[in-house]
Every structure is written in structure tokens, then in C-alpha cells.
Enzyme design. Sequence first.
Site, PDB file in Angstrom:
ATOM      1  N   ASP A  98     -25.101  -7.958   4.823  1.00 60.61           N
ATOM      2  CA  ASP A  98     -25.246  -8.058   6.279  1.00 60.61           C
ATOM      3  C   ASP A  98     -25.626  -9.435   6.790  1.00 60.61           C
ATOM      4  OD1 ASP A  98     -27.826  -8.306   5.348  1.00 60.61           O
ATOM      5  OD2 ASP A  98     -28.419  -6.267   5.905  1.00 60.61           O
ATOM      6  N   GLU A 120     -22.469  -2.784  -0.576  1.00 61.28           N
ATOM      7  CA  GLU A 120     -23.666  -2.364   0.166  1.00 61.28           C
ATOM      8  C   GLU A 120     -23.283  -1.984   1.605  1.00 61.28           C
ATOM      9  OE1 GLU A 120     -27.533  -4.594   1.433  1.00 61.28           O
ATOM     10  OE2 GLU A 120     -27.862  -4.103  -0.661  1.00 61.28           O
ATOM     11  N   GLU A 134     -28.700  -8.687  11.330  1.00 57.04           N
ATOM     12  CA  GLU A 134     -28.064  -7.959  10.229  1.00 57.04           C
ATOM     13  C   GLU A 134     -27.428  -6.637  10.634  1.00 57.04           C
ATOM     14  OE1 GLU A 134     -31.114  -9.297  10.126  1.00 57.04           O
ATOM     15  OE2 GLU A 134     -30.960 -10.876   8.624  1.00 57.04           O
ATOM     16  N   HIS A 210     -39.992 -12.887   5.848  1.00 56.11           N
ATOM     17  CA  HIS A 210     -39.067 -13.939   6.285  1.00 56.11           C
ATOM     18  C   HIS A 210     -38.170 -13.565   7.445  1.00 56.11           C
ATOM     19  CE1 HIS A 210     -35.225 -12.230   4.874  1.00 56.11           C
ATOM     20  NE2 HIS A 210     -35.954 -11.646   3.961  1.00 56.11           N
ATOM     21  N   ARG A 212     -35.958 -12.830  10.692  1.00 59.00           N
ATOM     22  CA  ARG A 212     -35.869 -13.491  11.993  1.00 59.00           C
ATOM     23  C   ARG A 212     -36.557 -12.702  13.105  1.00 59.00           C
ATOM     24  NH1 ARG A 212     -31.733 -17.864  12.578  1.00 59.00           N
ATOM     25  NH2 ARG A 212     -31.007 -18.033  10.455  1.00 59.00           N
ATOM     26  N   HIS A 243     -40.557 -18.247   1.514  1.00 57.40           N
ATOM     27  CA  HIS A 243     -39.155 -18.548   1.853  1.00 57.40           C
ATOM     28  C   HIS A 243     -39.062 -19.977   2.388  1.00 57.40           C
ATOM     29  CE1 HIS A 243     -35.352 -18.219   4.051  1.00 57.40           C
ATOM     30  NE2 HIS A 243     -35.136 -17.033   3.496  1.00 57.40           N
TER      31      HIS A 243
HETATM   32  C1  UD1 Z   1     -30.770 -15.239   5.750  1.00 55.01           C
HETATM   33  C2  UD1 Z   1     -30.028 -14.026   6.305  1.00 55.01           C
HETATM   34  C3  UD1 Z   1     -30.882 -12.780   6.178  1.00 55.01           C
HETATM   35  C4  UD1 Z   1     -31.421 -12.598   4.778  1.00 55.01           C
HETATM   36  C5  UD1 Z   1     -32.097 -13.871   4.305  1.00 55.01           C
HETATM   37  C6  UD1 Z   1     -32.486 -13.722   2.869  1.00 55.01           C
HETATM   38  C7  UD1 Z   1     -28.537 -14.448   8.210  1.00 55.01           C
HETATM   39  C8  UD1 Z   1     -28.431 -14.646   9.657  1.00 55.01           C
HETATM   40  N1  UD1 Z   1     -29.766 -14.244   7.721  1.00 55.01           N
HETATM   41  O1  UD1 Z   1     -31.882 -15.464   6.599  1.00 55.01           O
HETATM   42  O2  UD1 Z   1     -30.110 -11.647   6.518  1.00 55.01           O
HETATM   43  O3  UD1 Z   1     -32.346 -11.539   4.775  1.00 55.01           O
HETATM   44  O4  UD1 Z   1     -31.183 -14.969   4.431  1.00 55.01           O
HETATM   45  O5  UD1 Z   1     -33.382 -14.693   2.452  1.00 55.01           O
HETATM   46  O6  UD1 Z   1     -27.539 -14.478   7.531  1.00 55.01           O
HETATM   47  N2  UD1 Z   1     -33.520 -22.918   3.738  1.00 55.01           N
HETATM   48  C9  UD1 Z   1     -33.615 -23.962   2.861  1.00 55.01           C
HETATM   49  N3  UD1 Z   1     -33.165 -23.771   1.573  1.00 55.01           N
HETATM   50  C10 UD1 Z   1     -32.655 -22.603   1.133  1.00 55.01           C
HETATM   51  C11 UD1 Z   1     -32.585 -21.536   2.058  1.00 55.01           C
HETATM   52  C12 UD1 Z   1     -32.996 -21.717   3.352  1.00 55.01           C
HETATM   53  O7  UD1 Z   1     -34.074 -25.040   3.195  1.00 55.01           O
HETATM   54  O8  UD1 Z   1     -32.291 -22.484  -0.028  1.00 55.01           O
HETATM   55  C13 UD1 Z   1     -33.984 -23.122   5.134  1.00 55.01           C
HETATM   56  C14 UD1 Z   1     -33.038 -23.998   5.964  1.00 55.01           C
HETATM   57  O9  UD1 Z   1     -33.778 -24.780   6.840  1.00 55.01           O
HETATM   58  C15 UD1 Z   1     -32.270 -22.938   6.756  1.00 55.01           C
HETATM   59  C16 UD1 Z   1     -33.347 -21.912   7.004  1.00 55.01           C
HETATM   60  O10 UD1 Z   1     -34.087 -21.867   5.789  1.00 55.01           O
HETATM   61  O11 UD1 Z   1     -31.692 -23.465   7.923  1.00 55.01           O
HETATM   62  C17 UD1 Z   1     -32.909 -20.535   7.374  1.00 55.01           C
HETATM   63  O12 UD1 Z   1     -31.881 -20.049   6.534  1.00 55.01           O
HETATM   64  P1  UD1 Z   1     -30.834 -18.969   7.113  1.00 55.01           P
HETATM   65  O13 UD1 Z   1     -29.878 -18.596   6.052  1.00 55.01           O
HETATM   66  O14 UD1 Z   1     -30.297 -19.435   8.396  1.00 55.01           O
HETATM   67  O15 UD1 Z   1     -31.746 -17.722   7.499  1.00 55.01           O
HETATM   68  P2  UD1 Z   1     -32.686 -16.816   6.625  1.00 55.01           P
HETATM   69  O16 UD1 Z   1     -33.890 -16.523   7.426  1.00 55.01           O
HETATM   70  O17 UD1 Z   1     -32.833 -17.395   5.278  1.00 55.01           O
HETATM   71  N1  UDP Z   2     -36.473 -12.921  -4.475  1.00 51.37           N
HETATM   72  C1  UDP Z   2     -36.531 -13.935  -5.419  1.00 51.37           C
HETATM   73  N2  UDP Z   2     -37.490 -14.903  -5.275  1.00 51.37           N
HETATM   74  C2  UDP Z   2     -38.360 -14.916  -4.254  1.00 51.37           C
HETATM   75  C3  UDP Z   2     -38.279 -13.882  -3.277  1.00 51.37           C
HETATM   76  C4  UDP Z   2     -37.308 -12.914  -3.406  1.00 51.37           C
HETATM   77  O1  UDP Z   2     -35.773 -13.952  -6.370  1.00 51.37           O
HETATM   78  O2  UDP Z   2     -39.198 -15.819  -4.204  1.00 51.37           O
HETATM   79  C5  UDP Z   2     -35.452 -11.886  -4.630  1.00 51.37           C
HETATM   80  C6  UDP Z   2     -35.916 -10.461  -4.559  1.00 51.37           C
HETATM   81  O3  UDP Z   2     -36.353  -9.991  -5.814  1.00 51.37           O
HETATM   82  C7  UDP Z   2     -34.681  -9.743  -4.076  1.00 51.37           C
HETATM   83  C8  UDP Z   2     -34.045 -10.750  -3.150  1.00 51.37           C
HETATM   84  O4  UDP Z   2     -34.560 -12.009  -3.528  1.00 51.37           O
HETATM   85  O5  UDP Z   2     -33.765  -9.517  -5.130  1.00 51.37           O
HETATM   86  C9  UDP Z   2     -34.406 -10.444  -1.723  1.00 51.37           C
HETATM   87  O6  UDP Z   2     -34.095 -11.536  -0.945  1.00 51.37           O
HETATM   88  P1  UDP Z   2     -34.742 -11.780   0.465  1.00 51.37           P
HETATM   89  O7  UDP Z   2     -36.037 -11.093   0.565  1.00 51.37           O
HETATM   90  O8  UDP Z   2     -34.682 -13.248   0.685  1.00 51.37           O
HETATM   91  O9  UDP Z   2     -33.667 -11.140   1.453  1.00 51.37           O
HETATM   92  P2  UDP Z   2     -33.397  -9.653   1.970  1.00 51.37           P
HETATM   93  O10 UDP Z   2     -33.289  -8.738   0.808  1.00 51.37           O
HETATM   94  O11 UDP Z   2     -34.503  -9.293   2.908  1.00 51.37           O
HETATM   95  O12 UDP Z   2     -32.109  -9.794   2.717  1.00 51.37           O
END
Ligand code: UD1
Ligand code: UDP
Length: 381
Positions: A98, A120, A134, A210, A212, A243
Site C-alpha cells: 500500500d 498483500e 495507504e 513512523h 504519517r 525510522h
Molecule cells: C513509507 C510508506 C509507508 C510505510 C513506510 C515504511 C508511503 C507514502 N509511505 O513511509 O506506507 O509504512 O514507508 O517505513 O509510501 N528516509 C531516509 N532514508 C531511508 C528511508 C527514509 O532518509 O532509507 C527519509 C527521507 O527523508 C524520506 C523520509 O524518510 O523523504 C520519508 O520517507 P517516505 O518513504 O516518504 O515515507 P515513510 O514515512 O517512510
Molecule cells: N523493521 C526493520 N528494522 C527496523 C524497524 C522495522 O527491519 O528498525 C522491519 C519490521 O520487522 C517489519 C518491517 O520492517 O518487517 C516493517 O516496516 P515499517 O514498520 O517501516 O513499515 P510498515 O509495516 O508499517 O508499513
Amino acid sequence: MKKLRIMSVFGTRPEAIKMAPLVQELARREEICSICCVTAQHREMLDSVLQVFHIVPDWDLDIMTPRQTLSTITSKCLTGMDQAVEALSPDMILVHGDTSTTFAGALSAFYHKVPVGHVEAGLRTYDKYSPYPEEMNRKLVTSLADLFFCPTEQNRDNLAREGVTKGVYVTGNTVIDALRTTVREDFVFSTGILNQLDYAGKKVILVTCHRRENYGAPMTAIMTALRRLAEAHPDVEMVYPVHLSPVVQEAAKKYLGGRERIHLIDPLAADEMHNLMARCHLVMTDSGGLQEEAPALGKPVLVLRRETERPEAVKAGTVRLAGVEEQAIFQEGCRLLEDDAAYAAMAHAVNPYGDGSACRRIAQAVLHHFGRGDAPEAFHA
Ligand code: UD1
Ligand code: UDP
């Protein structure tokens, strides 16, 4: 016979963890050429997963920017996918879950008239803004997909209520397949603090937060409740791999930083995370994936959200919705830390989300779609 070119598209940490065992399963099938395209919506957190599962992408859109917006993720993914689909000529594209990558990946497949398999599929809260974005992403992908791989029977029923009954398979969640490969009793952590924790003598609470829709007031309330919980219970050690989102980093430092027995650490590699979960006392999280993994490991979960699209473990009694109000979260936490009977009632392993064979079923369903074999048997919890 010509091999089927099946392209898996993913970009964030959770998609990668849940698609990794599928990419591996597809690669094992003689009839399939498994292609992996990453958007890198997450950069570091994606690369960490690729490393754990030894996956080298065939294509990398490398789209991530700091504080990216939903529009930039979607538009960059869409534009980048044009080139990838043209160059790699897939017979089918698989997307997961999602995220914005999921939606853009499915939309791009549609633009190129490539069939879409949604891994999923069928999760719903029926609240457009929660989880945001999502819930809307998965509904949009339902409209775009041809095959639907539902983790549970309830997910299948959700789709049926929307009139989607063709190409639907109940497979279990691939995250349980992933867990089977990562959790080991003799696992040694490479993150120092995790080897030093006294898992038997202390109550280790694993925290993640984490989402939004929790940014702002809900996140402040959640973090304040967590701080109060740690302060009120000297036998608690809280571990929070934070995160990389700057919004989350700032909040975690502000409300939980520099506190005794609260360990704010870098995001963990998937195998470290899964083994920490296997050893901890309790999980408090707003993550989707953790709600599926912890029950399989017999760990109670307090969900830091108002609703969940994963009601199966709530029904099984191992997950409770704690909400996003400070006092309610604090009280739910106290109850599990202080009332042994309440804790014991939640701390039993259940597997409503899978039996570790989801990837085999999905690969078989893909082959069946192309007339190459029987349909898989359904997963029953
Ligand atoms: C995204 C997904 C969310 C999921 C989450 C899992 C969308 C809109 N959201 O949210 O569904 O639950 O991932 O973690 O698709 N960043 C880094 N390095 C990384 C990852 C992220 O620096 O490896 C920072 C960046 O500044 C980035 C910000 O995190 O812009 C947000 O990342 P983004 O993918 O936009 O949203 P998430 O909150 O991670
Ligand atoms: N996870 C990980 N390292 C972390 C936090 C989460 O490997 O520091 C794993 C967790 O075990 C799960 C997945 O990441 O498999 C969940 O991701 P996240 O919580 O970022 O996203 P969501 O599932 O809410 O979309």
C-alpha cells in the site's frame, strides 16, 4: 517453452522484507525469469534489506529525496518506471501492499498494458485518511490489479464485498516466510546494545512509530506515554530503532532522547529486528509489519493507532489497539507490565497471517494464470 518474465517492483523497507522471499522463490522456478526493479523510495532502509536477503536489483530508480512528498514519490516512480518496463519487457508486474511505490508501480503496469499481481491484497480500514495514504493506495491498486494475493480469508472477503472475486488467492502473508529465514536461537546481534540487554531479568519493550497520520499531536502523545511508561517501571528497557524520516527523528529525540533506559538506535537490519522481537517482552508500534510478525513469535502487541486493517491477531487476543491518546497508551502499557495474568493471556504464539508457504502459493498462482500448472491450495489459519 519461453520463460515468463515476472517483475517484482518495490521501494520501501516493509515491501522489500515481504517481497524478498518471493523474489527468491520466483528465481527458483525454472519456468520463470525473476526480475527485480526497485524504486528506492527508501534508500538506506531498502539497501539494508537487499543486503540481508542477498538481492541485487536489475533496475534501480533511485528516487528518494529528504522529506519527499507523496506527489514527488508518485511522479518520479511513474516516470522512472516507463524506462524500466520498456527495457525489461515483463509479462507480469508484482507490487506489494500500500505504499506510493505500490500505487505508482501498478499504475505504470496498467499504462503499459502489463498485468498486475497485488501481493498483500484486500486489507481495509474503510477510513480514507487512516492509514494515510495507504488505505487509498490499496483501494486504487485493487482497481488496477489482475491477480490478488490475500494474506487471509478476511482479506478475500473484503475484496468479494467490492465485487472482486476473479484471480483471488488466499496465500498467507509472505512476511511469515521471511521470518522463517531470519529468526534463530543462536543469533548474535551486530548492534552492540542488543547483546548487552538483560532479556530475562528486564522487560524489554520494542518500540517503533513512523506513520504519517501520527505526525504531530498523536506522535507527541505516543512518545510522552512511552516516556512515562519507562519512568514508572525501573525494570523496563525500551529499545526504539528510529525510522529515518526527519519528522520522526526530531520527535523521538525531543521526547525520548537522553532518558534512562530508553535506547534510541538506528534502524535495524531485518534479521536483527526479527531476532530482537523474538527476545523482547512486549511490542508497542504503529507499524503494519510488526503487527503480523510479533504474534507469530508469541509477543503481545499494543498498536499505537486508532484502527487496524489487521484484525485477525486482535481477534486471536495477542494484539490490542491502544489508540493515540497519551493516558490510554500509558494505562494499556501499565496493565501489561504489572498484571501477569493480562500479559500471559496475550503472550501466546498464533499464526493468523501465514504458515511460511505464501511465496510458493503466489508463484504457483502466477504460473496458473499463464496456463502453466494447477492453482495453489488456499491458506487456512
Ligand atoms: C513509507 C510508506 C509507508 C510505510 C513506510 C515504511 C508511503 C507514502 N509511505 O513511509 O506506507 O509504512 O514507508 O517505513 O509510501 N528516509 C531516509 N532514508 C531511508 C528511508 C527514509 O532518509 O532509507 C527519509 C527521507 O527523508 C524520506 C523520509 O524518510 O523523504 C520519508 O520517507 P517516505 O518513504 O516518504 O515515507 P515513510 O514515512 O517512510
Ligand atoms: N523493521 C526493520 N528494522 C527496523 C524497524 C522495522 O527491519 O528498525 C522491519 C519490521 O520487522 C517489519 C518491517 O520492517 O518487517 C516493517 O516496516 P515499517 O514498520 O517501516 O513499515 P510498515 O509495516 O508499517 O508499513
